[in-house]
Design a protein around this motif. Structure first.
Motif, PDB file in Angstrom:
ATOM      1  N   ASP A   1       0.872  -1.171   0.000  1.00 40.21           N
ATOM      2  CA  ASP A   1       0.000   0.000   0.000  1.00 40.21           C
ATOM      3  C   ASP A   1       0.909   1.221   0.000  1.00 40.21           C
ATOM      4  OD1 ASP A   1      -1.892   1.968   0.344  1.00 40.21           O
ATOM      5  OD2 ASP A   1      -2.516   1.314   2.333  1.00 40.21           O
TER       6      ASP A   1
ATOM      7  N   GLN B   1      -5.717   1.167   0.080  1.00 44.49           N
ATOM      8  CA  GLN B   1      -6.015   0.814  -1.318  1.00 44.49           C
ATOM      9  C   GLN B   1      -4.751   0.282  -1.980  1.00 44.49           C
ATOM     10  OE1 GLN B   1      -8.982   0.767  -2.352  1.00 44.49           O
ATOM     11  NE2 GLN B   1      -9.314   1.691  -4.314  1.00 44.49           N
ATOM     12  N   PHE B   2      -4.869  -0.842  -2.698  1.00 48.80           N
ATOM     13  CA  PHE B   2      -3.742  -1.441  -3.389  1.00 48.80           C
ATOM     14  C   PHE B   2      -3.929  -1.290  -4.894  1.00 48.80           C
ATOM     15  CE2 PHE B   2      -3.585  -3.202   0.762  1.00 48.80           C
ATOM     16  CZ  PHE B   2      -2.272  -3.520   1.017  1.00 48.80           C
TER      17      PHE B   2
ATOM     18  N   ASP C   1      -3.964   3.439  -6.431  1.00 43.85           N
ATOM     19  CA  ASP C   1      -3.544   3.520  -5.032  1.00 43.85           C
ATOM     20  C   ASP C   1      -3.454   4.977  -4.645  1.00 43.85           C
ATOM     21  OD1 ASP C   1      -2.575   3.163  -2.502  1.00 43.85           O
ATOM     22  OD2 ASP C   1      -0.580   2.586  -3.110  1.00 43.85           O
TER      23      ASP C   1
END
Length: 124
Positions: free
Chosen positions: A100, A106-107, A124
């Motif tokens: 992350d 969020q990836f 991301d």
């Protein structure tokens, strides 16, 4: 003279802020390049596979893609590459970040298809 020093300090802070922002931008572009290069390699391998066998495959080993060791395993790769679907005439491969990068939960995910079109599907 005092005003010149204040102006110099303000300019220094602005330049420092911009250099930090630019550095983050360069790091992001480097990571995005890693995902795009990996997916382009998968695209080329899938295209060669289809030329030989008449269809695409969802078996990453069949196209002889070699995943670089991930950073979470002591390596340098930030993205895990997988084949998500394949038919006689289509395929999709995904590069999913294992890090992350900005700490927001969020990836990043990128995808390539049989046309060679690479897009970021999760930012991301």
């Amino acid at each position: 003279m005092k005003n010149k020093w204040i102006l110099l300090i303000i300019i220094s802070f602005v330049l420092l802020f911009e250099s930090v922002r630019w550095s983050k931008h360069v790091q992001l572009e480097r990571r995005n390049l890693e995902a795009r290069e990996s997916l382009m390699e998968v695209y080329e391998l899938e295209t060669a596979y289809k030329a030989m066998f008449g269809h695409y495959t969802d078996n990453i080993y069949a196209i002889v893609y070699i995943q670089d060791t991930l950073v979470i395993e002591g390596g340098n790769a930030n993205y895990f590459v997988s084949l998500s679907e394949a038919t006689d005439s289509t395929f999709k491969a995904t590069a999913a970040s294992v890090v992350d990068f900005d700490g927001d939960g969020q990836f990043s995910q990128w995808q390539v298809d049989e046309t060679g079109n690479i897009i970021e599907i999760v930012e991301d």
